[in-house]
Design an enzyme around this catalytic site. Sequence first.
Site, PDB file in Angstrom:
ATOM      1  N   LYS A  57      33.828  56.736   0.210  1.00  0.00           N
ATOM      2  CA  LYS A  57      34.114  55.306   0.004  1.00  0.00           C
ATOM      3  C   LYS A  57      32.908  54.448   0.400  1.00  0.00           C
ATOM      4  CE  LYS A  57      36.433  52.853   3.239  1.00  0.00           C
ATOM      5  NZ  LYS A  57      35.734  51.601   3.590  1.00  0.00           N
ATOM      6  N   ASN A  58      32.323  54.773   1.549  1.00  0.00           N
ATOM      7  CA  ASN A  58      31.259  53.908   2.056  1.00  0.00           C
ATOM      8  C   ASN A  58      29.949  54.046   1.288  1.00  0.00           C
ATOM      9  OD1 ASN A  58      33.078  52.944   3.856  1.00  0.00           O
ATOM     10  ND2 ASN A  58      32.194  53.926   5.675  1.00  0.00           N
ATOM     11  N   ARG A 110      36.923  43.289   3.025  1.00  0.00           N
ATOM     12  CA  ARG A 110      35.893  42.544   3.743  1.00  0.00           C
ATOM     13  C   ARG A 110      34.497  43.111   3.499  1.00  0.00           C
ATOM     14  NH1 ARG A 110      37.985  38.718   6.623  1.00  0.00           N
ATOM     15  NH2 ARG A 110      40.239  38.829   6.793  1.00  0.00           N
ATOM     16  N   CYS A 140      38.440  40.934  11.230  1.00  0.00           N
ATOM     17  CA  CYS A 140      39.180  41.937  10.467  1.00  0.00           C
ATOM     18  C   CYS A 140      39.992  42.753  11.451  1.00  0.00           C
ATOM     19  CB  CYS A 140      38.247  42.852   9.694  1.00  0.00           C
ATOM     20  SG  CYS A 140      37.460  44.081  10.716  1.00  0.00           S
ATOM     21  N   ARG A 196      34.053  40.646  12.995  1.00  0.00           N
ATOM     22  CA  ARG A 196      33.054  41.428  12.260  1.00  0.00           C
ATOM     23  C   ARG A 196      32.024  40.464  11.690  1.00  0.00           C
ATOM     24  NH1 ARG A 196      35.493  46.630   9.201  1.00  0.00           N
ATOM     25  NH2 ARG A 196      33.574  47.762   8.834  1.00  0.00           N
ATOM     26  N   PRO A 197      31.115  40.026  12.544  1.00  0.00           N
ATOM     27  CA  PRO A 197      30.157  39.016  12.090  1.00  0.00           C
ATOM     28  C   PRO A 197      29.198  39.562  11.049  1.00  0.00           C
ATOM     29  CG  PRO A 197      29.616  39.784  14.304  1.00  0.00           C
ATOM     30  CD  PRO A 197      30.883  40.477  13.908  1.00  0.00           C
ATOM     31  N   ILE A 198      28.597  38.657  10.271  1.00  0.00           N
ATOM     32  CA  ILE A 198      27.574  39.085   9.304  1.00  0.00           C
ATOM     33  C   ILE A 198      26.258  38.356   9.580  1.00  0.00           C
ATOM     34  CG2 ILE A 198      29.140  39.844   7.469  1.00  0.00           C
ATOM     35  CD1 ILE A 198      28.580  37.113   6.083  1.00  0.00           C
ATOM     36  N   LEU A 207      23.634  39.332  11.091  1.00  0.00           N
ATOM     37  CA  LEU A 207      22.426  40.130  10.845  1.00  0.00           C
ATOM     38  C   LEU A 207      22.095  40.150   9.360  1.00  0.00           C
ATOM     39  CD1 LEU A 207      23.239  43.148  13.216  1.00  0.00           C
ATOM     40  CD2 LEU A 207      21.695  41.237  13.682  1.00  0.00           C
ATOM     41  N   ASP A 244      34.278  55.946  12.830  1.00  0.00           N
ATOM     42  CA  ASP A 244      35.407  56.119  11.901  1.00  0.00           C
ATOM     43  C   ASP A 244      36.143  57.437  12.106  1.00  0.00           C
ATOM     44  OD1 ASP A 244      34.757  53.709  10.838  1.00  0.00           O
ATOM     45  OD2 ASP A 244      34.007  54.455   8.926  1.00  0.00           O
ATOM     46  N   ILE A 296      31.191  50.946  19.020  1.00  0.00           N
ATOM     47  CA  ILE A 296      30.762  50.189  17.835  1.00  0.00           C
ATOM     48  C   ILE A 296      31.652  48.973  17.576  1.00  0.00           C
ATOM     49  CG2 ILE A 296      30.161  50.330  15.378  1.00  0.00           C
ATOM     50  CD1 ILE A 296      28.445  52.200  17.087  1.00  0.00           C
ATOM     51  N   ARG A 303      43.203  52.387   0.925  1.00  0.00           N
ATOM     52  CA  ARG A 303      41.859  51.822   0.772  1.00  0.00           C
ATOM     53  C   ARG A 303      40.790  52.913   0.839  1.00  0.00           C
ATOM     54  NH1 ARG A 303      40.501  48.677   5.280  1.00  0.00           N
ATOM     55  NH2 ARG A 303      38.522  48.890   4.226  1.00  0.00           N
TER      56      ARG A 303
HETATM   57  C1  UD1 Z   1      30.225  50.317   7.943  1.00  0.00           C
HETATM   58  C2  UD1 Z   1      31.341  51.133   7.371  1.00  0.00           C
HETATM   59  C3  UD1 Z   1      32.454  51.335   8.387  1.00  0.00           C
HETATM   60  C4  UD1 Z   1      31.876  51.929   9.676  1.00  0.00           C
HETATM   61  C5  UD1 Z   1      30.690  51.113  10.169  1.00  0.00           C
HETATM   62  C6  UD1 Z   1      30.001  51.734  11.368  1.00  0.00           C
HETATM   63  C7  UD1 Z   1      31.260  50.514   5.031  1.00  0.00           C
HETATM   64  C8  UD1 Z   1      31.938  49.857   3.882  1.00  0.00           C
HETATM   65  N1  UD1 Z   1      31.872  50.434   6.206  1.00  0.00           N
HETATM   66  O1  UD1 Z   1      30.770  49.044   8.277  1.00  0.00           O
HETATM   67  O2  UD1 Z   1      33.428  52.211   7.835  1.00  0.00           O
HETATM   68  O3  UD1 Z   1      32.877  51.929  10.665  1.00  0.00           O
HETATM   69  O4  UD1 Z   1      29.718  50.976   9.119  1.00  0.00           O
HETATM   70  O5  UD1 Z   1      29.562  53.010  11.061  1.00  0.00           O
HETATM   71  O6  UD1 Z   1      30.228  51.149   4.877  1.00  0.00           O
HETATM   72  N2  UD1 Z   1      27.526  43.568  13.446  1.00  0.00           N
HETATM   73  C9  UD1 Z   1      27.096  42.332  13.884  1.00  0.00           C
HETATM   74  N3  UD1 Z   1      26.489  41.504  13.005  1.00  0.00           N
HETATM   75  C10 UD1 Z   1      26.273  41.851  11.697  1.00  0.00           C
HETATM   76  C11 UD1 Z   1      26.701  43.121  11.268  1.00  0.00           C
HETATM   77  C12 UD1 Z   1      27.316  43.959  12.172  1.00  0.00           C
HETATM   78  O7  UD1 Z   1      27.282  41.971  15.057  1.00  0.00           O
HETATM   79  O8  UD1 Z   1      25.713  41.059  10.937  1.00  0.00           O
HETATM   80  C13 UD1 Z   1      28.225  44.485  14.398  1.00  0.00           C
HETATM   81  C14 UD1 Z   1      29.660  44.743  13.968  1.00  0.00           C
HETATM   82  O9  UD1 Z   1      30.517  43.711  14.411  1.00  0.00           O
HETATM   83  C15 UD1 Z   1      29.954  46.054  14.623  1.00  0.00           C
HETATM   84  C16 UD1 Z   1      28.601  46.766  14.540  1.00  0.00           C
HETATM   85  O10 UD1 Z   1      27.620  45.750  14.336  1.00  0.00           O
HETATM   86  O11 UD1 Z   1      30.309  45.865  15.965  1.00  0.00           O
HETATM   87  C17 UD1 Z   1      28.526  47.800  13.452  1.00  0.00           C
HETATM   88  O12 UD1 Z   1      28.737  47.190  12.214  1.00  0.00           O
HETATM   89  P1  UD1 Z   1      28.083  47.709  10.852  1.00  0.00           P
HETATM   90  O13 UD1 Z   1      27.194  48.877  11.102  1.00  0.00           O
HETATM   91  O14 UD1 Z   1      27.501  46.532  10.158  1.00  0.00           O
HETATM   92  O15 UD1 Z   1      29.370  48.194  10.069  1.00  0.00           O
HETATM   93  P2  UD1 Z   1      29.799  47.833   8.608  1.00  0.00           P
HETATM   94  O16 UD1 Z   1      28.619  47.867   7.689  1.00  0.00           O
HETATM   95  O17 UD1 Z   1      30.639  46.595   8.623  1.00  0.00           O
END
Ligand code: UD1
Length: 418
Positions: free
Chosen positions: A22-23, A92, A116, A121-123, A125, A306, A328, A398
């Site tokens: 999926k990822n 998301r 979520c 789950r901030p974006i 970065l 996961d 994480i 999902r």
């Molecule tokens: C992806 C996977 C998810 C997996 C995760 C960690 C997909 C669709 N999903 O999620 O299944 O659990 O990797 O291996 O591929 N963070 C920030 N700011 C940001 C982005 C992330 O603070 O801009 C934090 C998140 O809140 C979290 C950590 O970084 O605590 C890891 O997130 P991230 O590696 O970005 O996971 P996803 O890409 O959302």
Amino acid sequence: MAEIIVNGGKQLTGEIAVQGAKNSVLPVLAGAVLCDGECVIHNCPNLSDVQSSIKILRNFGAKVSYQDNTVTVDCRSIEKYEIPESLMREMRSSVVFLGGIIGRTKRAIISNPGGCELGPRPIDLHLSALKKLGVEIYEEHGFLNCNAEKGLYGTEIHLAFPSVGATENVILTAATAKGVTVIHNAAREPEISDLADFLNSAGARIYGSGSDTIYIHGVDKLHGTTHTIIPDRIVAATYMSAAAITGSKLNLSHIMPSHMVAILHTFRESGCDISVKGKALTITAPKRLSRVPTIRSLVYPGFPTDAGPLLISMLAMAKGTTVFIENIFENRFRYINELNRLGANIKTEGKVAVIEGVNSLSGAKCVCPDLRGGAALVVAALSANGQSEIDNISHINRGYDDITGVLASVGADIKTKE
Ligand code: UD1
């Protein structure tokens, strides 16, 4: 609402061909947005997240078909650049389409994904990296209005945390930017390399994926291509946990053992015998699983967050006490109350779960709080005495292609009740 009904206690036997990841599918479909030609993507599991991605692509104006696990997508007809709020809410991780659509149309409007089921789950970065590449981003009324009409330019990006999604969004945005982008502290997950392999097969020039420094030499255009999605290592871990907790022997095919080193190590520590042959493995569970040394979820190649719920579920039946530290996500333990309804003895405090192994579990009604937590409940129910009814299974759909059909095919007494 549909539920999964499990009559536990059956041994499993036979072979499971593990679905595509999926990822990987989601970012690869986002990558197809950049391609000037038809992309044929094989091994796409039938998941609601894949269907949501297809809706996003069609909403942009792409031509998409899905048949027999193959997505055929042609994005040359794309005119729109908005992801409606309803689709953002459905999935998301649709934020990964940001990089693809910005690269193609130089515009994007998405709603801010916010929190979520796994906690905030901030974006941030993603956004700060995209800004460095030349994207102007205005936040208004919960929407992100993104504009790169002045052009996208390669640059040096240092990620404060090796976020999977942020690394993917930078790769997507930089693939057709002018000049070279370097990502320092990039995520190393296999799904990142799958995205890079897909884009490179479409004419991109991405080097170093799988390491913490990725170089993206922007190209003018990408063309159509054919790609096969890598196996889903978390789904493989799910079926391995199912075998382990039921004391069974199971063969898994269509796996990539090199992506699963930390997972395989933990299964072996619990007493499972695992023999790997090429892209297949056989797991043979011991009479009784044993506790394992403290597990800490970490970025790849560490133990994947996961897979945590699946291993915790299985270790609920082990001899002795295991400690799991979730590093994480902030709010990953909501399924544990539900596991305890099945008779598990697990306590949590902050990011630590203490799993005291019990001799048996018993069937109960429980509710999926999230995708992997839901799968963990299915795993536990397979070994519980009596019947379990697992509700709110849309989360499971999902990420799992027909989990009940797959487990029934190896001898579980499990079905979906609509
Ligand atoms: C992806 C996977 C998810 C997996 C995760 C960690 C997909 C669709 N999903 O999620 O299944 O659990 O990797 O291996 O591929 N963070 C920030 N700011 C940001 C982005 C992330 O603070 O801009 C934090 C998140 O809140 C979290 C950590 O970084 O605590 C890891 O997130 P991230 O590696 O970005 O996971 P996803 O890409 O959302």
